[in-house]
Enzyme design. Structure first.
Site, PDB file in Angstrom:
ATOM      1  N   HIS A  30       0.843  -1.198   0.000  1.00 35.99           N
ATOM      2  CA  HIS A  30       0.000   0.000   0.000  1.00 35.99           C
ATOM      3  C   HIS A  30       0.877   1.247   0.000  1.00 35.99           C
ATOM      4  CE1 HIS A  30      -3.989  -1.970   1.568  1.00 35.99           C
ATOM      5  NE2 HIS A  30      -3.644  -2.345   0.360  1.00 35.99           N
ATOM      6  N   ASP A  80      -5.057  -7.688   5.335  1.00 30.14           N
ATOM      7  CA  ASP A  80      -3.655  -7.416   4.983  1.00 30.14           C
ATOM      8  C   ASP A  80      -2.805  -8.668   5.115  1.00 30.14           C
ATOM      9  OD1 ASP A  80      -4.097  -4.738   4.448  1.00 30.14           O
ATOM     10  OD2 ASP A  80      -3.368  -4.026   6.389  1.00 30.14           O
ATOM     11  N   ILE A 103      -5.775   6.038   9.178  1.00 29.40           N
ATOM     12  CA  ILE A 103      -4.754   6.921   9.756  1.00 29.40           C
ATOM     13  C   ILE A 103      -5.345   8.271  10.166  1.00 29.40           C
ATOM     14  CG2 ILE A 103      -2.714   8.276   9.159  1.00 29.40           C
ATOM     15  CD1 ILE A 103      -1.701   5.828   7.623  1.00 29.40           C
ATOM     16  N   THR A 104      -6.128   8.876   9.291  1.00 37.04           N
ATOM     17  CA  THR A 104      -6.642  10.222   9.569  1.00 37.04           C
ATOM     18  C   THR A 104      -7.668  10.242  10.696  1.00 37.04           C
ATOM     19  OG1 THR A 104      -8.244   9.904   7.773  1.00 37.04           O
ATOM     20  CG2 THR A 104      -6.203  11.079   7.239  1.00 37.04           C
TER      21      THR A 104
END
Length: 464
Positions: free
Chosen positions: A53, A157, A363-364
């Site tokens: 990614h 993942d 993440i954000t």
């Protein structure tokens, strides 16, 4: 608010850097130092985001100016609780923000969980991402079958990375030992299982869709496991994601089997299957995973008593993380986070991100709690700041103890060396041991010193 004083942020992942950015915005006069126990910044982006990614990893570009243009200092290779105590940092800085994430695994709580061949996602993901904490790992992946427990993006993942072909690995920053081990493992089946159903799974649609785009993998979904529709009483935002996920899963269910003789890793989506025991022994490791079929009603998972055994040699659990605080920090055992009240550990000491509220979101999603912690730190400085010495005093203290800190310019040398060592098509060849990273810095320092010495000698030489 201009403000003065000093703030130490412990942890250089996205949460810590969001907090640093917010402090700089709210109070440009405040000195901000970001301390990390590794010589490398960016935390989860480097050590947790999947190596295929690369677009997600590009978020570091928005953080680089903090260190290169906006005055935030990176002080790496400093382990709080070992090299320096939290109490010492609090004496040196006016406020401290904890942004260390959640690096410990939640346990399944079933017999056999300690057998060789059972791994938590923190270690397994760290291993294939080249995290120095797991450079020593040599996971037992005998094949041909692996079980991945969990119904979130981390489980996807892990399953996806195990199914990559060498050609697909070539465009990633997958750690070399992991790439070699995975390429050498003859996998035929990966069981991706969770105790709830597809409507409760936390997959994002983009990650789920990727499972059908792998070069040599075949997703397997039983049509009977899928509901006809998303219930009307689900939150509209969740409903949109779930509708997309159901469409993707139905597409997987409709796929014809691979042609005979075509080698493909089958990725089985086993919804409503709960692990009950991991079978095996200390000598041979894992030999099977005992699972029980479940029912989900009214949000409650119920056992059915119907069990089956999956003949697997490896089990990777991806069921969540817990904070692992260093000495001097209280832990909320029930929630697995640093004990806090809305981000406040105590006046002058704040916590943000996964260490505050547990692992959730992309993440954000941690930006809000990072901004909260930054605002509280700035308010504390305005009311109680004493203009404590901060970074220079910390570096002097560490130097007196013989510790070598790593600045952002040092990290840039490591970054440059990793990129230079990469084979064509790969973004970088990661150093997976701290000693190797420090060796790069020392070699660069020696070269610079020699060059400076040569220039000085030339300047002092008499004219011919």
């Amino acid at each position: 608010m201009e403000g003065t004083g000093s703030v130490c942020i412990i942890g250089s992942g996205p949460t810590g850097l969001y907090a640093a950015d917010e402090i700089r915005r709210l109070a440009p006069g405040v000195t901000v130092d970001v301390v990390d126990r590794l010589p490398t910044p960016y935390g989860l982006v480097r050590g947790g985001v999947a190596p295929d990614h690369q677009k997600t990893k590009s978020v570091v570009r928005q953080f680089e100016p903090l260190f290169t243009a906006h005055g935030v200092r990176f002080i790496g290779n400093v382990s709080v609780g070992e090299d320096v105590e939290l109490a010492e940092l609090r004496r040196l800085y006016d406020a401290v923000v904890i942004a260390v994430g959640a690096a410990g695994d939640r346990k399944l709580g079933v017999p056999g969980e300690d057998l060789p061949g059972v791994y938590g996602s923190a270690g397994f993901v760290g291993w294939y991402n080249g995290h120095p904490d797991y450079a020593h790992m040599r996971p037992r992946i005998p094949g041909p079958r692996v079980a991945v427990v969990g119904n979130g993006n981390v489980a996807l993942d892990v399953a996806r990375i195990l199914a990559l072909t060498p050609g697909e690995m070539a465009a990633t920053d997958l750690a070399r030992p992991a790439a070699e081990a995975i390429a050498a493992t003859p996998l035929t089946d990966i069981y991706l299982l969770g105790r709830r159903g597809p409507l409760e799974a936390q997959f994002t649609s983009a990650e789920l869709r990727e499972m059908g785009e792998l070069a040599a993998a075949h997703p397997v979904v039983h049509p009977g496991d899928l509901p006809d529709a998303v219930p009307d009483d689900i939150d509209p935002r969740d409903a949109r994601r779930l509708k997309r996920n159901l469409e993707i899963l139905r597409g997987f269910a409709d796929l014809p089997p691979p042609p005979p003789g075509e080698d493909r890793v089958r990725i089985h989506f086993l919804f409503r299957h709960a692990p009950r025991a991991i079978l095996g022994n200390a000598r041979d490791g894992v030999t099977a995973l005992l699972v029980e079929r479940t029912q989900v009603a009214g949000g409650t998972v119920r056992a059915t008593g119907a069990t089956t055994s999956l003949a697997v040699g490896t089990v990777v659990t991806c069921i969540g993380y817990r904070a692992t605080p260093f000495r001097g920090l209280p832990l909320d055992e029930e929630r697995g986070v640093i004990a806090n009240a809305e981000g406040v550990v105590e006046p002058g000491l704040y916590v943000a991100g996964w260490a505050r509220h547990g692992p959730r979101g992309v993440i954000t999603a941690n930006r809000a709690s990072a901004r909260d912690a930054a605002a509280m730190a700035v308010e504390h400085l305005a009311a109680h700041g004493e203009n404590r010495p901060g970074g220079p005093a910390l570096e002097a203290l560490l130097a007196s103890r013989g510790y070598r800190t790593v600045a952002f310019a040092d990290w840039q040398r490591i970054d440059e060396a990793e990129r230079a060592a990469a084979a064509q098509g790969r973004p970088r060849e990661k150093f997976i041991r701290v000693a190797d990273m420090l060796a790069v810095i020392e070699a660069a320092d020696a070269t610079t010193s020699c060059a400076a010495g040569g220039a000085a000698a030339a300047a002092e030489a008499p004219p011919a």
